[in-house]
Design an enzyme around this catalytic site. Structure first.
Site, short mmCIF file in Angstrom:
data_model
loop_
_atom_site.label_atom_id
_atom_site.label_comp_id
_atom_site.label_asym_id
_atom_site.label_seq_id
_atom_site.Cartn_x
_atom_site.Cartn_y
_atom_site.Cartn_z
N ASN A 107 0.87 -1.18 0.00
CA ASN A 107 0.00 0.00 0.00
C ASN A 107 0.90 1.23 0.00
O ASN A 107 1.54 1.54 1.00
CB ASN A 107 -0.88 -0.05 1.26
CG ASN A 107 -1.73 1.19 1.44
OD1 ASN A 107 -1.82 2.03 0.55
ND2 ASN A 107 -2.37 1.30 2.60
N GLU A 131 -6.89 4.46 8.18
CA GLU A 131 -6.65 5.89 7.94
C GLU A 131 -7.90 6.55 7.36
O GLU A 131 -8.12 7.75 7.55
CB GLU A 131 -5.42 6.07 7.03
CG GLU A 131 -4.13 5.82 7.81
CD GLU A 131 -2.97 5.31 6.98
OE1 GLU A 131 -3.03 5.35 5.74
OE2 GLU A 131 -2.00 4.83 7.60
N LYS A 144 0.08 4.27 -0.24
CA LYS A 144 -0.58 5.42 0.42
C LYS A 144 -0.38 6.70 -0.41
O LYS A 144 -0.45 6.65 -1.63
CB LYS A 144 -0.07 5.58 1.86
CG LYS A 144 -0.22 4.27 2.66
CD LYS A 144 -0.05 4.44 4.13
CE LYS A 144 -0.20 3.09 4.83
NZ LYS A 144 -0.18 3.17 6.25
N GLU A 184 -5.55 -5.17 10.59
CA GLU A 184 -4.51 -4.17 10.81
C GLU A 184 -4.77 -3.44 12.13
O GLU A 184 -5.54 -2.47 12.16
CB GLU A 184 -4.49 -3.15 9.68
CG GLU A 184 -4.19 -3.74 8.32
CD GLU A 184 -3.61 -2.69 7.38
OE1 GLU A 184 -2.47 -2.89 6.95
OE2 GLU A 184 -4.27 -1.69 7.12
N HIS A 202 -9.65 1.13 5.08
CA HIS A 202 -8.36 1.24 5.78
C HIS A 202 -8.56 2.14 7.00
O HIS A 202 -9.33 3.10 6.96
CB HIS A 202 -7.31 1.84 4.83
CG HIS A 202 -5.93 1.78 5.40
ND1 HIS A 202 -5.49 2.69 6.34
CD2 HIS A 202 -4.92 0.91 5.21
CE1 HIS A 202 -4.25 2.37 6.69
NE2 HIS A 202 -3.88 1.30 6.01
N SER A 209 3.36 -2.45 10.33
CA SER A 209 4.81 -2.51 10.50
C SER A 209 5.42 -3.85 10.08
O SER A 209 6.33 -4.36 10.75
CB SER A 209 5.19 -2.15 11.95
OG SER A 209 4.77 -0.83 12.25
N GLY A 221 2.40 1.94 10.90
CA GLY A 221 3.38 3.02 10.75
C GLY A 221 4.09 3.37 12.04
O GLY A 221 4.76 4.40 12.12
P1 PGA Z 1 2.76 0.07 7.76
O1 PGA Z 1 1.28 0.31 7.13
O2 PGA Z 1 3.29 -1.20 7.15
O3 PGA Z 1 3.55 1.28 7.37
O4 PGA Z 1 2.58 -0.06 9.21
C1 PGA Z 1 0.42 -0.75 6.88
C2 PGA Z 1 -0.90 -0.25 6.32
O5 PGA Z 1 -1.34 0.84 6.75
O6 PGA Z 1 -1.50 -0.89 5.46
#
Ligand code: PGA
Length: 248
Positions: free
Chosen positions: A9, A97, A11, A167, A95, A212, A173
């Site tokens: 992803n 976010e 983003k 997730e 997601h 992560s 992140g």
């Molecule tokens: P990350 O993000 O691997 O940077 O933690 C994962 C995601 O948001 O899909």
């Protein structure tokens, strides 16, 4: 037997030249074991990345789609049909976010999920609890509620052509990964919710872990019986790291 799936992803992290560079490195990927690989670039870069990856083993996904599946008067939105048209197979739905930062409701997410299915895309529906919810012992309840909203809209059959991504919000992140055991516990809970509605769909659905994920922790996550793949954010922006995860 569920095939392993690794999804990157990207983003809102890339410029066109960065997306192009990354896609060119991924285009040479040759899987050694049975693994499906996809990347979700930003909308602006989908045609560019689609062209570069056209003859490769890496597939394409969108990061979101509109609640309306087809074409229409909806300023600023990108529909599932348009994603399909540009070559996407997958689309991320819900997601964290989008749920937490943009404020998407369960109802909107269920509509987007339906739109993706109607357009012939494979939705990757993301679920996950916050740290506070986990501390209160509500993790399973939260992800069950998030899944139920989707199941209620389309019936469990709707999940038949879908992928679920677990997730935990506290692991996205942050550099803090859920331990393989913590992730497995949640994946097993997710599978059992789906199995209780349909044994065959629950047994066959791919459930990805995200939060992560790096080359150093992917293999341990993959060793868990209910972890069928990973959704990778930060580490997906580094081609070598991402390909090492795919090879894991
Ligand atoms: P990350 O993000 O691997 O940077 O933690 C994962 C995601 O948001 O899909």
């Amino acid at each position: 037997m569920r095939t392993r799936l690794v999804v990157g992803n990207w983003k809102m992290q890339s410029t066109a030249s960065a997306a192009e560079k990354l896609a060119r490195k991924l285009a040479t990927f040759k899987p050694v074991s049975s693994v499906d690989v996809a990347v979700c670039p930003g909308f602006l870069h989908l045609p560019l990345v689609a062209q570069i990856l056209a003859k490769s083993c890496v597939e394409l996904g969108g990061q979101d789609c509109a609640t309306n599946p087809g074409l229409g008067a909806l300023t600023g939105e990108i529909s599932a049909h348009q994603l399909k048209d540009v070559g996407c197979r997958y689309v991320l739905i819900g997601h964290s976010e989008r749920r937490l930062t943009i404020g998407e409701s369960a109802g909107v997410i269920a509509k987007k999920f339906t739109a993706a299915v109607e357009a012939g895309l494979t939705p990757i529906v993301c679920v996950g609890e916050t740290l506070e919810q986990r501390r209160q012992g509500m993790a399973v309840e939260v992800i069950t509620g998030q899944l139920d909203a989707t199941i209620k809209k389309l019936g469990v059959e709707g999940l038949g052509g879908a992928v679920v991504a677990y997730e935990p919000v506290w692991a996205i992140g942050t550099g803090v990964t859920a331990s393989a055991e913590q992730a497995q516990e949640m994946h097993a809970a997710i599978r059992s919710v789906i199995v209780s509605a349909s044994v065959s769909i629950g047994d066959n659905i791919q459930i990805l872990y995200g939060g992560s994920v790096k080359a150093t922790n992917a293999a341990e996550l993959f060793s868990m019986p209910d972890i069928d793949g990973v959704l990778v954010g930060g580490a997906a922006l580094d081609a070598d790291e991402f390909l090492a995860i795919c090879a894991g």
